[in-house]
Design an enzyme around this catalytic site. Structure first.
Site, short mmCIF file in Angstrom:
data_model
loop_
_atom_site.label_atom_id
_atom_site.label_comp_id
_atom_site.label_asym_id
_atom_site.label_seq_id
_atom_site.Cartn_x
_atom_site.Cartn_y
_atom_site.Cartn_z
N HIS A 122 1.07 33.02 3.87
CA HIS A 122 1.41 34.45 4.03
C HIS A 122 0.26 35.26 4.63
CE1 HIS A 122 5.19 33.98 2.06
NE2 HIS A 122 4.68 33.68 0.88
N ASP A 158 8.10 25.47 2.40
CA ASP A 158 8.01 26.38 1.26
C ASP A 158 9.27 27.25 1.21
OD1 ASP A 158 5.49 27.67 -0.52
OD2 ASP A 158 7.06 29.11 -0.03
N HIS A 160 9.49 30.32 0.69
CA HIS A 160 9.22 31.59 1.35
C HIS A 160 8.83 31.36 2.81
CE1 HIS A 160 8.18 32.27 -2.97
NE2 HIS A 160 8.96 33.31 -2.78
N ASP A 245 8.22 25.42 -4.17
CA ASP A 245 8.98 26.43 -4.91
C ASP A 245 10.46 26.44 -4.55
OD1 ASP A 245 7.99 27.25 -2.48
OD2 ASP A 245 7.07 29.08 -3.22
#
Length: 332
Positions: A122, A158, A160, A245
């Site tokens: 991120h 991931d 996200h 995740d």
């Protein structure tokens, strides 16, 4: 598989997150050790923190100064869920250095895994967010380019979207960024229409999936989009933003994968190009350990995936193919 990690990475504490905590590091390392006991060749290697020149390839100098000064002053808040303590700058530099070392090892012929925290995907060129400070996967890709890789792919599984990797390489045709992620979801980026700009147009590939997607949908995303584009690009290295995740046990993800699926992803990618993995998210400790174990075993074997590809592509995958068809022959 070569393993790059350091016990001091656990000294970093983000007081704003109950999820990205120091216990994640020993849990992930326990997974690597379980893979070794199961027959994988796992060997730890020493490495150096990322040097300033490498960091300046992916981050703005003023942002790097902010990170360093914040840690040197004892820590502080950078984002609503991203804070530093006095050890965060050194931990972040170690994590980025481990990722760069993993890329070099993979280019030399041995798959490698940077088992690190804090995560990085991120982190944008000038902004910390989402528990991330330095962009480890971007550092790995930049090091590979400097070592003559020519073309590098970063594949992010991931849950996200890796907005930071996308932002850093959005106009760079040397780096193909591919992401399969939950949407709508944090951080709000990663629409299928986001395909790059300027000379990088077409070299960003996003496959957003709805909540509760499981192995059949992910298999379709790999078979229908990610692997065909990857083969057409012919990278000299694949860097994996290996977040866990999307595991069904994860408290944040809301998806339905299990640890065997991550092993299958790694096995499929190992057959395509040299492979360097970099740990990202994954916040259930048992799921994290089990998923790292399966990833190491899959990357070591390069065998057939345990899930089956389907010709009956779900709508999110068909939509991504339509959007990408103007850039990639395999999408037509």
């Amino acid at each position: 598989m070569l393993l790059y990690t350091d016990a001091s990475l656990a000294k970093h504490v983000n007081e704003l997150s109950a999820f990205e905590r120091p216990e994640r590091l020993p849990a992930a390392l326990a997974g690597a050790e379980a893979a070794r006991r199961a027959g994988a060749r796992v060997e730890r290697r020493a490495f150096e923190p990322a040097d300033p020149g490498l960091l300046r390839e992916v981050h703005a100098p003023e942002y790097l100064n902010l990170l360093r000064s914040t840690a040197e002053s004892g820590g502080g808040t950078l984002d609503p869920d991203t804070a530093m303590n006095e050890h965060s700058w050194s931990a972040a530099r170690l994590a980025a250095g481990a990722a760069a070392a993993a890329a070099e090892s993979a280019l030399s012929g041995t798959p490698a895994f940077a088992v690190v925290r804090p995560p990085g995907h991120h982190a944008e060129s000038g902004r910390a967010m989402g528990f991330c400070y330095l962009n480890n996967a971007a550092a790995a890709a930049s090091r590979a380019l400097a070592r003559g890789a020519g073309r590098v792919a970063v594949l992010d599984w991931d849950v996200h979207h890796g907005n930071g990797v996308q932002e850093i390489f959005y106009s760079d045709p040397r780096v193909l960024y591919l992401s399969v992620h939950r949407s709508p979801f944090y951080p709000g980026t990663g629409a299928a229409e986001e395909t790059g700009e300027g000379p990088g147009e077409g070299f960003t590939v996003n496959v957003p999936l709805p909540a509760r997607s499981g192995a059949p949908v992910y298999a379709a995303a790999f078979a229908g989009v990610l692997l065909p584009v990857l083969r057409e690009f012919e990278p000299g290295l694949v860097v994996v933003s290996a977040g866990y995740d999307a595991h069904r046990r994860d408290p944040l993800g809301g998806m339905e994968l299990d640890e065997r699926d991550f092993g299958a992803f790694a096995a499929a990618l190992r057959r395509e190009a040299p492979l360097a993995l970099v740990l990202e998210g994954g916040y259930d400790l048992k799921a994290l350990a089990a998923s790292v174990r399966e990833t190491v075993l899959g990357a070591e074997s390069g065998g057939p995936p345990v899930w089956r590809f389907s010709d009956d592509l779900p709508e999110p995958v068909r939509r991504a193919r339509r959007i990408l068809s103007r850039y990639w022959e395999g999408m037509r």
